[in-house]
Design an enzyme around this catalytic site. Structure first.
Site, PDB file in Angstrom:
ATOM      1  N   PRO A   1       0.811  -1.237   0.000  1.00  0.00           N
ATOM      2  CA  PRO A   1       0.000   0.000   0.000  1.00  0.00           C
ATOM      3  C   PRO A   1       0.838   1.279   0.000  1.00  0.00           C
ATOM      4  O   PRO A   1       0.875   2.010   0.987  1.00  0.00           O
ATOM      5  CB  PRO A   1      -0.814  -0.130   1.288  1.00  0.00           C
ATOM      6  CG  PRO A   1       0.063  -0.938   2.200  1.00  0.00           C
ATOM      7  CD  PRO A   1       0.861  -1.863   1.329  1.00  0.00           C
ATOM      8  N   CYS A   2       1.470   1.590  -1.126  1.00  0.00           N
ATOM      9  CA  CYS A   2       2.247   2.831  -1.190  1.00  0.00           C
ATOM     10  C   CYS A   2       1.329   4.043  -1.105  1.00  0.00           C
ATOM     11  O   CYS A   2       1.792   5.147  -0.839  1.00  0.00           O
ATOM     12  CB  CYS A   2       3.106   2.865  -2.455  1.00  0.00           C
ATOM     13  SG  CYS A   2       2.177   2.656  -3.971  1.00  0.00           S
TER      14      CYS A   2
END
Lengths: 267, 208
Positions: A170-171
């Site tokens: 989850p950047c």
């Protein structure tokens, strides 16, 4: 009566036999053979909060995620990046699909990812990012410090920009150090905001909070301070909530850092 | 040596040098001919797809265990057909397709190829598919390898493990049976005087 004459030549019969070859082999054969022999990875299409995505995987885990678009170009990008072929499959492993769907809808259990073509540094950044819980955000500087490169904020940023497995890694949960939500490779800042809103991270409120100088929050009963999205911070009631512009002011006020979200290196 | 044989030799040399990088080329080159052979041997698209996949996967696994020298010297085409043919034989032994309906629903009467080549060809193809399935297995495989797959008698001998003389006789007998049955069926279907049948039949004779 002489009407059973041999009226067909062998050549005519042979021509008819040859015509039986005019039937295309199903495309599935090549896909299946390459996947089964391990010569190619596979990918499938599945739903996500930003619309359909392609998910490519090999025997060692998920390798690439992109918004679903031109399949040929996706395959070419994969080949370029991994030096391997990737072929579509209509029947991906049910467990993998399930894992991804649960991940996209809030599970914090990370699925297996294959980052073998990333550099050591990139891998550290991406694996650390994998730990950020659903609905929470952390600044670049947090990643940099946690992986032991406290001054490498910028390098963290570029490692995240090259994230081969967005959404799963989850950047979108990594924000600028000043609290601004920042850019997003999978469709720009608006998409990032949209995903975070969906996860309940309230990005607009976070930015407002940061502008008012509250990048950390604490409880005046426990004297613990956190990142605003930490699950512990969210349990603090409004009247006991205190904001801090930086960690040193929190520490100077006698607060200790939360052990869960680790706003500074816990002692 | 013809160009196809040369390109197969070249492919064998490439496989010997780097199997993993070139096996896709084997799949691309042979999936079509292997598939139609399996299709006409079994009469089922589903089985033909499975058999072709299985044959290519086995081929890859076998090649992985071979030395580069052995791969370079291989008669690739005959070897692949031999793998496929053995798989087909094993399946045929389990359930003789000749005891099953000729058209199992997968091999539908009119494929796209039939429509393109016109009504006359369509009718012929339908008849020929059925007649091929009626041949005894050893005649069927000999006729198909010779005229559908274009193998030489030398290659066929390697695939089927029978002497070339035997194969020539089997191809001859297979063709004769096909011709007889074709004639018989066109006579039975066309309620026309034999003279008309003869004229129509002559019409499709090549070179007329």
């Amino acid at each position: 009566m002489n009407h059973h004459v041999s009226s067909l030549t062998d050549d005519a019969v042979i021509a008819q036999i040859r015509r039986l070859g005019n039937e295309d082999a199903p495309e599935n054969i090549r896909r299946h053979v390459l996947a089964e022999t391990g010569l190619a990875d596979q990918y499938f299409r599945t739903a996500s909060p930003v619309g359909d995505i392609f998910v490519a995987f090999g025997s060692t885990g998920i390798r690439m995620v992109e918004r679903a678009g031109d399949a040929t170009r996706f395959e070419a990008r994969f080949q370029e990046r991994f030096g391997r072929m990737v072929v579509p499959t209509d029947s991906p492993p049910a467990r993998l699909v399930d894992q991804i769907q649960r991940r996209l809808s809030g599970s914090n259990r990370p699925p297996r990812v294959d980052l073998s073509t990333s550099t050591d540094f990139q891998r550290k950044v991406l694996l650390k990012t994998l730990e950020i819980p659903y609905g929470q955000v952390r600044p670049y500087s947090w990643i940099a410090r946690e992986i032991g490169h406290p001054r490498a904020d910028r390098a963290v940023g570029s490692a995240l920009a090259g994230n081969p497995i967005p959404l799963v890694i989850p950047c979108h949960r990594v924000v600028r150090n000043d609290g601004v939500i920042g850019n997003y490779g999978m469709g720009g800042p608006e998409v990032k905001r949209q995903i975070l809103t969906r996860e309940g991270a309230q990005p607009d409120q976070l930015e407002r909070l940061a502008r008012r100088g509250a990048r950390y929050v604490g409880s005046d009963t426990t004297h613990i301070f956190c990142f605003p999205t930490c699950s512990h911070a969210r349990r603090v009631t409004e009247k006991h909530l205190v904001g801090f512009p930086n960690a040193s002011s929190a520490l100077g006020s006698g607060y200790r850092p939360c052990m869960v979200c680790r706003p500074v290196q816990a002692a | 040596m013809n160009t196809t044989a040369t390109s197969h030799q070249l492919l064998a040399a490439e496989l010997a040098a780097d199997l993993n990088s070139h096996f896709d080329q084997v799949v691309r080159t042979f999936q079509q001919p292997l598939y139609v052979f399996a299709l006409r041997m079994t009469g089922s698209r589903e089985e033909a797809e499975e058999l072709t996949q299985d044959a290519l996967i086995r081929a890859y696994r076998a090649l992985k265990t071979y030395s580069a020298d052995r791969i370079r010297d291989m008669a690739l085409q005959a070897w692949l057909y031999a793998i496929l043919r053995n798989l087909i034989r094993n399946r045929v032994r389990r359930h003789d397709p000749r005891t099953e309906p000729l058209h199992d629903g997968h091999d539908s009467l009119a494929g796209p190829d039939d429509i393109e080549s016109g009504y006359e060809h369509l009718e012929q193809s339908v008849a020929m598919r059925a007649l091929i399935m009626d041949l005894p297995v050893h005649h069927r495989e000999a006729v198909l390898l010779r005229y559908l797959s274009d193998l030489s008698y030398g290659e066929m001998s390697a695939v089927l493990g029978r002497p070339e003389g035997t194969l020539k006789a089997q191809v001859h007998r297979g063709l004769a049976q096909l011709r007889e049955r074709l004639e018989a069926s066109s006579e039975a279907w066309d309620l026309q005087p034999a003279g008309n049948v003869q004229r129509q039949a002559q019409h499709i004779r090549p070179g007329d």
